[in-house]
Design a protein around this motif. Structure first.
Motif, PDB file in Angstrom:
ATOM      1  N   ILE A 109      -1.934  -8.449   5.366  1.00 46.53           N
ATOM      2  CA  ILE A 109      -2.678  -7.702   6.373  1.00 46.53           C
ATOM      3  C   ILE A 109      -3.089  -6.381   5.745  1.00 46.53           C
ATOM      4  O   ILE A 109      -2.311  -5.763   5.028  1.00 46.53           O
ATOM      5  CB  ILE A 109      -1.846  -7.520   7.671  1.00 46.53           C
ATOM      6  N   PHE A 110      -4.334  -5.991   5.979  1.00 44.15           N
ATOM      7  CA  PHE A 110      -4.882  -4.828   5.288  1.00 44.15           C
ATOM      8  C   PHE A 110      -5.698  -3.988   6.264  1.00 44.15           C
ATOM      9  O   PHE A 110      -6.907  -4.175   6.390  1.00 44.15           O
ATOM     10  CB  PHE A 110      -5.746  -5.296   4.110  1.00 44.15           C
ATOM     11  N   PRO A 111      -5.062  -3.033   6.967  1.00 51.85           N
ATOM     12  CA  PRO A 111      -5.760  -2.234   7.976  1.00 51.85           C
ATOM     13  C   PRO A 111      -6.448  -0.975   7.436  1.00 51.85           C
ATOM     14  O   PRO A 111      -6.898  -0.132   8.204  1.00 51.85           O
ATOM     15  CB  PRO A 111      -4.625  -1.853   8.926  1.00 51.85           C
ATOM     16  N   SER A 112      -6.550  -0.847   6.135  1.00 44.14           N
ATOM     17  CA  SER A 112      -7.078   0.363   5.523  1.00 44.14           C
ATOM     18  C   SER A 112      -8.484   0.711   6.024  1.00 44.14           C
ATOM     19  O   SER A 112      -9.295  -0.164   6.295  1.00 44.14           O
ATOM     20  CB  SER A 112      -7.112   0.185   4.004  1.00 44.14           C
ATOM     21  N   LEU A 113      -8.737   2.014   6.137  1.00 45.51           N
ATOM     22  CA  LEU A 113     -10.036   2.476   6.613  1.00 45.51           C
ATOM     23  C   LEU A 113     -11.055   2.610   5.486  1.00 45.51           C
ATOM     24  O   LEU A 113     -12.252   2.610   5.724  1.00 45.51           O
ATOM     25  CB  LEU A 113      -9.884   3.830   7.322  1.00 45.51           C
ATOM     26  N   ARG A 114     -10.578   2.714   4.241  1.00 45.63           N
ATOM     27  CA  ARG A 114     -11.502   2.746   3.099  1.00 45.63           C
ATOM     28  C   ARG A 114     -10.766   2.280   1.853  1.00 45.63           C
ATOM     29  O   ARG A 114      -9.570   2.525   1.689  1.00 45.63           O
ATOM     30  CB  ARG A 114     -12.113   4.124   2.919  1.00 45.63           C
TER      31      ARG A 114
ATOM     32  N   SER B  42       0.826  -1.195   0.000  1.00 48.02           N
ATOM     33  CA  SER B  42       0.000   0.000   0.000  1.00 48.02           C
ATOM     34  C   SER B  42       0.864   1.251   0.000  1.00 48.02           C
ATOM     35  O   SER B  42       2.012   1.218   0.417  1.00 48.02           O
ATOM     36  CB  SER B  42      -0.874   0.000   1.257  1.00 48.02           C
ATOM     37  N   THR B  43       0.263   2.350  -0.417  1.00 41.84           N
ATOM     38  CA  THR B  43       0.917   3.651  -0.293  1.00 41.84           C
ATOM     39  C   THR B  43       0.849   4.095   1.167  1.00 41.84           C
ATOM     40  O   THR B  43       0.193   3.436   1.973  1.00 41.84           O
ATOM     41  CB  THR B  43       0.208   4.711  -1.159  1.00 41.84           C
ATOM     42  N   GLY B  44       1.460   5.191   1.476  1.00 42.47           N
ATOM     43  CA  GLY B  44       1.507   5.660   2.857  1.00 42.47           C
ATOM     44  C   GLY B  44       0.450   6.683   3.232  1.00 42.47           C
ATOM     45  O   GLY B  44       0.578   7.338   4.260  1.00 42.47           O
ATOM     46  N   PHE B  45      -0.616   6.814   2.429  1.00 41.64           N
ATOM     47  CA  PHE B  45      -1.675   7.756   2.800  1.00 41.64           C
ATOM     48  C   PHE B  45      -2.180   7.456   4.201  1.00 41.64           C
ATOM     49  O   PHE B  45      -2.231   6.311   4.628  1.00 41.64           O
ATOM     50  CB  PHE B  45      -2.861   7.676   1.823  1.00 41.64           C
ATOM     51  N   ARG B  46      -2.606   8.484   4.911  1.00 36.01           N
ATOM     52  CA  ARG B  46      -3.050   8.364   6.303  1.00 36.01           C
ATOM     53  C   ARG B  46      -4.175   7.324   6.452  1.00 36.01           C
ATOM     54  O   ARG B  46      -4.158   6.530   7.379  1.00 36.01           O
ATOM     55  CB  ARG B  46      -3.492   9.744   6.800  1.00 36.01           C
ATOM     56  N   TYR B  47      -5.147   7.305   5.549  1.00 35.03           N
ATOM     57  CA  TYR B  47      -6.278   6.370   5.680  1.00 35.03           C
ATOM     58  C   TYR B  47      -5.866   4.909   5.476  1.00 35.03           C
ATOM     59  O   TYR B  47      -6.629   3.999   5.789  1.00 35.03           O
ATOM     60  CB  TYR B  47      -7.429   6.737   4.735  1.00 35.03           C
ATOM     61  N   LYS B  48      -4.656   4.689   4.996  1.00 34.87           N
ATOM     62  CA  LYS B  48      -4.161   3.315   4.843  1.00 34.87           C
ATOM     63  C   LYS B  48      -3.772   2.724   6.189  1.00 34.87           C
ATOM     64  O   LYS B  48      -3.549   1.533   6.306  1.00 34.87           O
ATOM     65  CB  LYS B  48      -2.982   3.273   3.870  1.00 34.87           C
ATOM     66  N   ASN B  49      -3.646   3.583   7.217  1.00 31.68           N
ATOM     67  CA  ASN B  49      -3.583   3.148   8.611  1.00 31.68           C
ATOM     68  C   ASN B  49      -2.262   2.482   9.026  1.00 31.68           C
ATOM     69  O   ASN B  49      -2.255   1.599   9.879  1.00 31.68           O
ATOM     70  CB  ASN B  49      -4.760   2.202   8.881  1.00 31.68           C
ATOM     71  N   HIS B  50      -1.148   2.920   8.478  1.00 35.70           N
ATOM     72  CA  HIS B  50       0.147   2.327   8.814  1.00 35.70           C
ATOM     73  C   HIS B  50       0.547   2.514  10.272  1.00 35.70           C
ATOM     74  O   HIS B  50       1.143   1.622  10.865  1.00 35.70           O
ATOM     75  CB  HIS B  50       1.250   2.910   7.925  1.00 35.70           C
ATOM     76  N   TYR B  51       0.221   3.670  10.840  1.00 36.58           N
ATOM     77  CA  TYR B  51       0.665   3.932  12.214  1.00 36.58           C
ATOM     78  C   TYR B  51       0.034   2.953  13.205  1.00 36.58           C
ATOM     79  O   TYR B  51       0.718   2.430  14.088  1.00 36.58           O
ATOM     80  CB  TYR B  51       0.371   5.385  12.617  1.00 36.58           C
ATOM     81  N   ILE B  52      -1.258   2.695  13.042  1.00 38.18           N
ATOM     82  CA  ILE B  52      -1.914   1.728  13.934  1.00 38.18           C
ATOM     83  C   ILE B  52      -1.382   0.322  13.662  1.00 38.18           C
ATOM     84  O   ILE B  52      -1.151  -0.456  14.593  1.00 38.18           O
ATOM     85  CB  ILE B  52      -3.447   1.811  13.812  1.00 38.18           C
ATOM     86  N   LEU B  53      -1.159  -0.010  12.393  1.00 40.43           N
ATOM     87  CA  LEU B  53      -0.611  -1.329  12.058  1.00 40.43           C
ATOM     88  C   LEU B  53       0.760  -1.526  12.701  1.00 40.43           C
ATOM     89  O   LEU B  53       1.029  -2.569  13.312  1.00 40.43           O
ATOM     90  CB  LEU B  53      -0.500  -1.502  10.541  1.00 40.43           C
TER      91      LEU B  53
END
Length: 193
Positions: free
Chosen positions: A149-154, A75-86
Motif C-alpha cells: 500500500i502506497f499512500p504517498s502524496l508525491r 517508506s520513511t516517516g516524512f509527512r508527505y508519505k501520508n502515514h497518519y491518513i494510512l
C-alpha cells in the motif's frame, strides 16, 4: 519535520538550479520526472534527459507463505508519505472487518508516529513497525505480504511499488500521476481522505 524538510527542499532546489548548467545530460527514473525536470528547469532540454529506471532486485530462495490481508508500506516517516491518513484508514478497515495487518518501516527518528503506532498496538490494532530493515529481510516481508500500500502524496519513482511487484504483491496506491509512470495498480484511492 515540516519546516526542516521544506527548508532543505528549497535549499537543494536552489543549489540544483545554480549548478544544473554544468551538466550536458540527465538520467531520471520515469517519464513523469523527465517532464517535471524540463518544466521546472526549462533550460534543460528534453533531448538531454534520458529515462533509465534503476533499482536492485534482491533474490531470496526461502519459501514464504503469503498472508491474506497483510498490508506493507516501505517508506520513511516524512509527512508527505501520508502515514497518519494510512493508519487512520487501516483502523477503520480493521474496526469494520476484524482482519488484516499493517506493516511499516519507520525509523526511530519519527517519534510521534512511533508513539501513535505503539498506542494503537496496545489497543489491539495489528500495526507493526519493523523499523529500518536490511534488503534480505525486506524481500521476505514483501513475499509474505498480499498488498503493498502506497499512500504517498508525491514520489519521483516509488521504489517500494516496484519491489512489491517484483515480489508478487498487489499494489494499492494514491490516485496521482506519479503512480501511473511506475505501474498499473490493483486499486487506487484518494490519498487526501
Amino acid at each position: 519535520d515540516g519546516f526542516y524538510f521544506n527548508f532543505m527542499i528549497k535549499l537543494k532546489t536552489s543549489l540544483f538550479s545554480l549548478f544544473s548548467k554544468n551538466s550536458n545530460y540527465w538520467i531520471v527514473q520515469t517519464l513523469l520526472i523527465k517532464n517535471s525536470l524540463n518544466s521546472k528547469f526549462n533550460h534543460i532540454s528534453k533531448s538531454s534527459i534520458f529515462v533509465m529506471p534503476f533499482y536492485n532486485i534482491t533474490e531470496s530462495n526461502k519459501i514464504v507463505i503469503r498472508i491474506s490481508n497483510k498490508f506493507l508500506y516501505v517508506s520513511t516517516g516524512f509527512r508527505y508519505k501520508n502515514h497518519y491518513i494510512l493508519i487512520s484508514a487501516f483502523k477503520n478497515f480493521f474496526n469494520k472487518y476484524k482482519t488484516g495487518e499493517l506493516h511499516l518501516t519507520i525509523g526511530n527518528e519519527y517519534k510521534n508516529l512511533i508513539i501513535l503506532i505503539n498506542t494503537l498496538k496496545l489497543k489491539g490494532y495489528p500495526i507493526f513497525n519493523l523499523g529500518i530493515v536490511d534488503k534480505f529481510t525486506l524481500t521476505h516481508i514483501y513475499k509474505s505480504s498480499e498488498f503493498v500500500i502506497f499512500p504517498s502524496l508525491r514520489e519521483s519513482f516509488g521504489l517500494g511499488i516496484v519491489e512489491g511487484i517484483e515480489n508478487g504483491c498487489k499494489i494499492i496506491a494514491s490516485d496521482l500521476p506519479w503512480l501511473y509512470s511506475v505501474c498499473e495498480p490493483s486499486l487506487v484511492f484518494n490519498p487526501y481522505s
